[in-house]
Design an enzyme around this catalytic site. Sequence first.
Site, PDB file in Angstrom:
ATOM      1  N   HIS A 123       0.833  -1.212   0.000  1.00  0.00           N
ATOM      2  CA  HIS A 123       0.000   0.000   0.000  1.00  0.00           C
ATOM      3  C   HIS A 123       0.865   1.260   0.000  1.00  0.00           C
ATOM      4  O   HIS A 123       0.495   2.278   0.574  1.00  0.00           O
ATOM      5  CB  HIS A 123      -0.987  -0.018   1.177  1.00  0.00           C
ATOM      6  N   THR A 124       2.012   1.134  -0.624  1.00  0.00           N
ATOM      7  CA  THR A 124       2.898   2.301  -0.773  1.00  0.00           C
ATOM      8  C   THR A 124       2.891   2.800  -2.211  1.00  0.00           C
ATOM      9  O   THR A 124       3.211   3.958  -2.456  1.00  0.00           O
ATOM     10  CB  THR A 124       4.341   1.938  -0.380  1.00  0.00           C
TER      11      THR A 124
ATOM     12  N   SER B  28     -10.246 -18.858 -24.111  1.00  0.00           N
ATOM     13  CA  SER B  28      -9.542 -19.181 -22.870  1.00  0.00           C
ATOM     14  C   SER B  28      -9.563 -20.686 -22.661  1.00  0.00           C
ATOM     15  O   SER B  28     -10.639 -21.279 -22.510  1.00  0.00           O
ATOM     16  CB  SER B  28     -10.217 -18.479 -21.688  1.00  0.00           C
TER      17      SER B  28
ATOM     18  N   GLY C 172      -7.614 -14.662  -8.180  1.00  0.00           N
ATOM     19  CA  GLY C 172      -8.286 -14.121  -6.999  1.00  0.00           C
ATOM     20  C   GLY C 172      -7.506 -14.371  -5.722  1.00  0.00           C
ATOM     21  O   GLY C 172      -8.049 -14.295  -4.632  1.00  0.00           O
TER      22      GLY C 172
ATOM     23  N   GLY D  55      -4.529 -12.742  -5.086  1.00  0.00           N
ATOM     24  CA  GLY D  55      -3.645 -11.608  -4.809  1.00  0.00           C
ATOM     25  C   GLY D  55      -2.255 -11.801  -5.394  1.00  0.00           C
ATOM     26  O   GLY D  55      -1.288 -11.213  -4.929  1.00  0.00           O
TER      27      GLY D  55
ATOM     28  N   SER E  63      -1.745 -11.297  -8.695  1.00  0.00           N
ATOM     29  CA  SER E  63      -1.757 -10.438  -9.882  1.00  0.00           C
ATOM     30  C   SER E  63      -1.937 -11.183 -11.198  1.00  0.00           C
ATOM     31  O   SER E  63      -1.244 -10.888 -12.177  1.00  0.00           O
ATOM     32  CB  SER E  63      -0.486  -9.582  -9.946  1.00  0.00           C
ATOM     33  N   SER E  64      -2.865 -12.120 -11.224  1.00  0.00           N
ATOM     34  CA  SER E  64      -3.154 -12.766 -12.504  1.00  0.00           C
ATOM     35  C   SER E  64      -3.728 -11.742 -13.481  1.00  0.00           C
ATOM     36  O   SER E  64      -3.466 -11.822 -14.687  1.00  0.00           O
ATOM     37  CB  SER E  64      -4.128 -13.925 -12.320  1.00  0.00           C
ATOM     38  N   SER E  65      -4.457 -10.750 -12.989  1.00  0.00           N
ATOM     39  CA  SER E  65      -5.029  -9.759 -13.906  1.00  0.00           C
ATOM     40  C   SER E  65      -3.944  -8.864 -14.500  1.00  0.00           C
ATOM     41  O   SER E  65      -3.963  -8.575 -15.703  1.00  0.00           O
ATOM     42  CB  SER E  65      -6.111  -8.934 -13.219  1.00  0.00           C
TER      43      SER E  65
ATOM     44  N   ASP F 174       1.989  -3.915  -9.772  1.00  0.00           N
ATOM     45  CA  ASP F 174       1.769  -5.259 -10.319  1.00  0.00           C
ATOM     46  C   ASP F 174       2.124  -5.336 -11.801  1.00  0.00           C
ATOM     47  O   ASP F 174       2.779  -6.275 -12.257  1.00  0.00           O
ATOM     48  CB  ASP F 174       0.301  -5.681 -10.113  1.00  0.00           C
TER      49      ASP F 174
HETATM   50  C1  GLA Z   1      -2.865  -4.382  -5.122  1.00  0.00           C
HETATM   51  C2  GLA Z   1      -2.707  -3.262  -6.131  1.00  0.00           C
HETATM   52  C3  GLA Z   1      -1.274  -2.713  -6.074  1.00  0.00           C
HETATM   53  C4  GLA Z   1      -0.898  -2.347  -4.649  1.00  0.00           C
HETATM   54  C5  GLA Z   1      -1.205  -3.491  -3.692  1.00  0.00           C
HETATM   55  C6  GLA Z   1      -0.971  -3.123  -2.242  1.00  0.00           C
HETATM   56  O1  GLA Z   1      -2.060  -5.467  -5.480  1.00  0.00           O
HETATM   57  O2  GLA Z   1      -2.962  -3.732  -7.427  1.00  0.00           O
HETATM   58  O3  GLA Z   1      -1.164  -1.613  -6.948  1.00  0.00           O
HETATM   59  O4  GLA Z   1      -1.535  -1.165  -4.251  1.00  0.00           O
HETATM   60  O5  GLA Z   1      -2.549  -3.920  -3.825  1.00  0.00           O
HETATM   61  O6  GLA Z   1       0.388  -2.924  -2.004  1.00  0.00           O
END
Ligand code: GLA
Length: 387
Positions: A35-36, A68, A121, A123, A125-127, A171
């Site tokens: 969250h930075t 897909s 889903g 976290g 970052s598959s998207s 991401d």
């Molecule tokens: C998600 C968002 C990122 C980042 C993180 C938290 O993954 O896509 O941009 O903000 O949350 O660090």
Amino acid sequence: MNAREIAAAFRQQFPEAAEPVVVRAPGRVNLIGEHTDYNDGFVLPMAIDAQILLAGSVRDDQQVQIYSLDFQEGTSFDLNDFSQSTTAPWSNYIRGVCAMFLETTPLKGMNIVLSGNVPQGAGLSSSAALEVGTALLIRTLNNLDTPAVELVKLAQRAENEFVGVACGIMDQFISMLGKKDHVLFLDCRSLEYDLVPAPFGANQASIVVIDSGVKRGLVDSEYNLRRSQCEAAVSELKKNLPEIKALRDVGVEHLDLINQLEPELQKRARHVVTENQRVLDAVKLLRDGQIQEFGQLMNESHASLRDDYQVSCPELDLLVEIAQSVPGVYGSRMTGAGFGGCTVTLAANDSIEQLKAAVLDQYPKQTQYTPRIYVFNASEGAEKLTF
Ligand code: GLA
């Protein structure tokens, strides 16, 4: 699935089409700096060896036909007139990237087949991987020379403006620019970055990612709420620090000013400011091979996300506690946006079996979820594959 296999699946799906180009784009795990990114701060993610593969070739018309393999489902649209899909929502990442390109660049129609093994889903970052892979495929198929960082920004805008998720840039950046055996230290303001060798192997340690099984979408209002609280904290702090533009500009030496904010803003700002400092310290420690101390910062990051930023959940806290109790674990924390998804743990290789056993034994007893455990290596960012 490898490049040869997805090319074969493409030929089967589109027998009349030209030979495909194949690209891959990895998911990511963030080691520290949570969250930075949307506070113009610092992050330290690594690209993982789970990825999305896309095979594609151009068409003579303006149609985009996508299949897909994972969903066993196809969708199509016309580049001259399209919008979000409600029936195939996974295709919105591809549609979004097309929409962003089309603002400045005419594109050729395409046939695309895709498949991935980034847990969805969770976290990881598959998207972002799908957006970045699509951007690279489009650049390749249309013979464009868009620089990698511009593709990253375009992929982020696809998510922000088309899909409607207000994510930061981390991401997409790591999916595009990650490097094998390295972690990426990124300044999210200047977008300057440095690849830091991940000496986990030399230290006989590994990155273990544990999926809590708790799913919570990012579209969730909590993420946007945190963003606006950070902005509110900046407006307040400006009264004493008029030159600041984002929480990135506030150092730990200003914690006394932060402590004068109203309680909620105080906590949010304290997390971001201390987390940025932890990233800077962590990078130094990693370069010096001090992974014990690096692990300690991961633990502190988790405490800050749990207590000050309040984006953890009981299941993530439990996974972190279990990991931290295993001898040979250097550090553990939640990773990604929070409220579910995964933890990331730095563990000595000879402690991994014990870590797995502890999680598989204790976590299901205390929650209703089955954990999934992955040991990831730092992989190369998005690339065109030969086959
Ligand atoms: C998600 C968002 C990122 C980042 C993180 C938290 O993954 O896509 O941009 O903000 O949350 O660090």
